[in-house]
Design a protein around this motif. Structure first.
Motif, PDB file in Angstrom:
ATOM      1  N   ILE A 169       0.819  -1.210   0.000  1.00 18.93           N
ATOM      2  CA  ILE A 169       0.000   0.000   0.000  1.00 18.93           C
ATOM      3  C   ILE A 169       0.855   1.264   0.000  1.00 18.93           C
ATOM      4  CG2 ILE A 169      -1.576   1.376   1.422  1.00 18.93           C
ATOM      5  CD1 ILE A 169      -2.978  -0.774  -0.106  1.00 18.93           C
ATOM      6  N   ASP A 170       1.931   1.288   0.793  1.00 20.33           N
ATOM      7  CA  ASP A 170       2.772   2.477   0.863  1.00 20.33           C
ATOM      8  C   ASP A 170       3.342   2.786  -0.525  1.00 20.33           C
ATOM      9  OD1 ASP A 170       4.411   4.340   2.872  1.00 20.33           O
ATOM     10  OD2 ASP A 170       5.777   3.616   1.319  1.00 20.33           O
ATOM     11  N   GLU A 171       3.082   3.982  -1.033  1.00 18.88           N
ATOM     12  CA  GLU A 171       3.455   4.313  -2.409  1.00 18.88           C
ATOM     13  C   GLU A 171       4.960   4.277  -2.626  1.00 18.88           C
ATOM     14  OE1 GLU A 171       1.694   7.918  -3.779  1.00 18.88           O
ATOM     15  OE2 GLU A 171      -0.353   7.247  -3.371  1.00 18.88           O
ATOM     16  N   ALA A 172       5.739   4.781  -1.665  1.00 17.23           N
ATOM     17  CA  ALA A 172       7.197   4.790  -1.820  1.00 17.23           C
ATOM     18  C   ALA A 172       7.755   3.372  -1.794  1.00 17.23           C
ATOM     19  CB  ALA A 172       7.841   5.635  -0.725  1.00 17.23           C
ATOM     20  N   GLU A 173       7.245   2.530  -0.891  1.00 17.61           N
ATOM     21  CA  GLU A 173       7.707   1.148  -0.822  1.00 17.61           C
ATOM     22  C   GLU A 173       7.339   0.398  -2.103  1.00 17.61           C
ATOM     23  OE1 GLU A 173       6.396  -0.899   2.642  1.00 17.61           O
ATOM     24  OE2 GLU A 173       7.078   0.674   4.027  1.00 17.61           O
ATOM     25  N   ARG A 174       6.138   0.662  -2.585  1.00 15.99           N
ATOM     26  CA  ARG A 174       5.717  -0.011  -3.819  1.00 15.99           C
ATOM     27  C   ARG A 174       6.597   0.431  -4.990  1.00 15.99           C
ATOM     28  NH1 ARG A 174       0.723   0.578  -7.846  1.00 15.99           N
ATOM     29  NH2 ARG A 174       0.870  -1.493  -8.761  1.00 15.99           N
ATOM     30  N   ALA A 175       6.889   1.713  -5.074  1.00 21.00           N
ATOM     31  CA  ALA A 175       7.750   2.212  -6.157  1.00 21.00           C
ATOM     32  C   ALA A 175       9.126   1.559  -6.106  1.00 21.00           C
ATOM     33  CB  ALA A 175       7.867   3.730  -6.083  1.00 21.00           C
ATOM     34  N   ASP A 176       9.666   1.376  -4.900  1.00 17.87           N
ATOM     35  CA  ASP A 176      10.977   0.731  -4.762  1.00 17.87           C
ATOM     36  C   ASP A 176      10.937  -0.709  -5.272  1.00 17.87           C
ATOM     37  OD1 ASP A 176      12.184   2.961  -3.711  1.00 17.87           O
ATOM     38  OD2 ASP A 176      11.995   2.324  -1.611  1.00 17.87           O
ATOM     39  N   LEU A 177       9.864  -1.421  -4.953  1.00 17.20           N
ATOM     40  CA  LEU A 177       9.737  -2.799  -5.419  1.00 17.20           C
ATOM     41  C   LEU A 177       9.604  -2.859  -6.938  1.00 17.20           C
ATOM     42  CD1 LEU A 177       7.291  -4.088  -2.667  1.00 17.20           C
ATOM     43  CD2 LEU A 177       9.631  -4.918  -3.036  1.00 17.20           C
TER      44      LEU A 177
END
Length: 600
Positions: A169-177
């Motif tokens: 859900i976290d946008e920054a974490e998702r972008a990193d993945l």
């Protein structure tokens, strides 16, 4: 490469581009298919012939036929790829053109008929969320008996990044993945990138003032804003070309092509959210939406003044019905991804609650933008028999900014503005008409029968520039494009160094000059996504094929030489003496969970 409008060009420097191609010596597929030239640089051997491994066999390069302008582009690129690999790497290449379905069926069934596939990806707006594209290359899709992976690429690190981003859900974490997945794919040379796709169109300024096309989405039928914002300057109607699939049926969810969804899910019906002409997500029928802290409950508030074309209010129950119809009948609807939901609740007239089994960020960025909200009373019979349902063409009721005046299946559709839409206020009627082939489109445009033409090949656009002084044209790069899919499971293309070398020696500059009239910049990084895609990492995170758009033969040979590959006295490439030529899994089987733990 920047967007190019024809009115920005200097009329004194107008050149007949076909003469340029003749001067470049354009080669046809027919002239090269099946020939067996080899590299002539016999001095670049790894040693005597006794020190070499097996000779690399003839590589088969397939490209897609039956796709009009797309096939014309691929037909022009294929001989360049063939000549580059033969002359620069000493590898014989046979070129074969086959129907798209035959090529995909062969690759996704792991039949091993083709070592490399030359093709393109269409810029479907739902692919602005990377989930669909990333998922195509997960290890669980590779091999026979699985959903299909055109490159038969299998890497667990990539697969885990791709799967994890779907529920983060976290946008920054998702972008990193997402960036980690793309970076891994790039380092593995999952594809050999060539160029972005060209989005090209033209219009008669005395008939139409074109809008919604120059901020990123382009003159593409997949861009609804070109219809929302283009206004007739002579009369009240804008006439444009349409692909036959766009008007093939009123039961549009049963069609596999994304092209039908722009008409039915954005013009006739409106989605909760959609990507705008700048490729940014915006609200449409949804006034706002929120997610719970764990990401499993999403609450949507609708515009309270949204109505269907017959005056009925667009309610939470219509939203609930739409997604239950789609998700509960995913087997009948090829573009539907069934979401893991517990329930969809109509809380009140304008509030709907999606209760998901897992966090599902793709709901906002991929699923909602694809599907317009349906009129429940009109579509209720589809719940019983989704495959055979059809609308009454004399009474099509939608939720979008256009209503249907006339529909002739396979031929045309005529739409008029719906004045009570809560967001959009189009000014002109839109007629989308089917033509048989690009020549028919060109003649109709030349004769003034159509106001604007969308997503045309560069041959057509160049003829317009050369022959029609008063017409305007617009071209720009797409966020997806042309590439070669090497087969990762067997043969020469299973070896990373061979994929790197092939990517290094290709003359992208020549391919773009001949096939795309120099309208785009070369793609030098091995990813599916191109420069304008919002998920693309920075270039310093990606492997680079080469710095030279004309290709770098020495770099390609050095990559191979350092890994023990070599050339015989006739300049033909050989494997390293100790190369393990065993396929990564047997033909007709799938990657083993023992070898790929992410499959356990």
């Amino acid at each position: 490469m920047p967007v190019i409008d024809s009115e920005e060009q200097d009329s004194d420097t107008t050149v007949n581009r076909r003469r340029i191609l003749q001067a470049l010596g354009t080669t046809t597929v027919a002239g090269l298919a099946g020939c067996s030239g080899t590299g002539s640089n016999g001095g670049n051997t790894a040693g005597s012939n006794d020190e070499l491994g097996e000779r690399v066999p003839t590589q088969t390069l397939a490209y897609w036929t039956g796709l009009g302008g797309t096939t014309a582009t691929l037909e022009t690129m294929a001989p360049v790829v063939q000549k580059n690999l033969q002359d620069r790497l000493g590898v014989d290449v046979e070129v074969q053109g086959r129907e798209l379905t035959a090529v995909l069926g062969s690759a996704m069934g792991d039949k091993r008929e083709y070592d490399m596939i030359l093709g393109t990806n269409a810029p479907d707006p739902s692919r602005l969320d990377p989930t669909e594209v990333l998922g195509m290359y997960e290890a669980g899709r590779a091999g026979a008996g699985n959903p299909g992976n055109i490159a038969n690429y299998a890497d667990c690190s990539y697969t885990e990044f791709s799967q994890q981003q779907r529920t983060t859900i976290d946008e920054a974490e998702r972008a990193d993945l997402i960036h980690s997945a793309i970076q891994q794919f790039s380092e593995d040379v999952g594809v050999i990138a060539i160029s972005p796709r060209v989005i090209a169109g033209a219009w008669h300024p005395d008939q139409v003032s074109v809008g919604g096309h120059d901020s990123g989405a382009g003159m593409d039928p997949l861009n609804p804003y070109v219809y929302y914002e283009s206004e007739a300057t002579d009369g009240d109607t804008v006439v444009s070309n349409a692909n036959a699939v766009m008007v093939s049926t009123t039961n549009f969810p049963t069609v596999a092509s994304p092209r039908i969804h722009i008409i039915w899910s954005h013009l006739i019906n409106s989605p909760l959210v959609e990507y705008d002409d700048s490729l940014e997500l915006r609200n449409v029928l949804a006034e706002e939406y929120t997610a719970s802290e764990d990401g499993t409950t999403i609450t949507v508030t609708l515009h309270d003044d949204a109505t269907f074309h017959n005056g009925d209010p667009v309610t939470a129950e219509d939203v609930r019905f739409t997604y239950k119809l789609l998700w509960d009948n995913a087997d009948a609807y090829p573009q539907v991804t069934a979401m893991p939901y517990e329930s969809i609740e109509a809380v009140d007239e304008t509030t709907v609650e999606f209760n998901m089994k897992n966090p599902t960020p793709v709901l906002f960025t991929k699923v909602w933008p694809r599907w317009g909200i349906l009129h429940k009373e009109s579509w209720k019979p589809a719940m019983e028999n989704p495959a055979e349902f059809s609308l009454d063409t004399d009474n099509i009721i939608g939720s979008g900014p256009f209503q249907v005046d006339s529909f002739r299946q396979g031929q045309m559709i005529q739409l008029s503005p719906y004045g009570d839409h809560p967001v959009f206020n189009p000014k002109s009627r839109q007629v989308m008409q089917v033509f048989q082939g690009s020549e028919s489109v060109f003649r109709a445009f030349q004769n003034g029968q159509i106001s604007m033409i969308l997503m045309q090949g560069m041959d057509t656009i160049t003829r317009i520039r050369d022959e029609m002084e008063n017409a305007k044209t617009h071209t720009q790069d797409s966020y997806l494009g042309a590439q070669i899919w090497p087969q990762h499971s067997y043969g020469a293309t299973k070896f990373l160094k061979f994929r790197q070398a092939a990517g290094a020696v290709l003359d992208r500059q020549q391919m773009i000059a001949q096939a795309q009239y120099g309208e785009v910049d070369p793609s030098l990084y091995p990813t599916i996504f191109r420069g304008s895609h919002p998920s693309l990492p920075s270039e310093d995170q990606l492997y680079k094929h080469t710095d030279d758009p004309a290709g770098n033969e020495e770099r390609g040979r050095q990559l191979l030489r350092e890994a023990g590959w070599g050339w015989d006295n006739n300049g033909r490439l050989h494997y390293p003496p100790d190369a393990d030529l065993t396929p990564l899994w047997p033909q007709g089987e799938s990657p083993s969970p023992e070898e790929y733990p992410c499959l356990q």
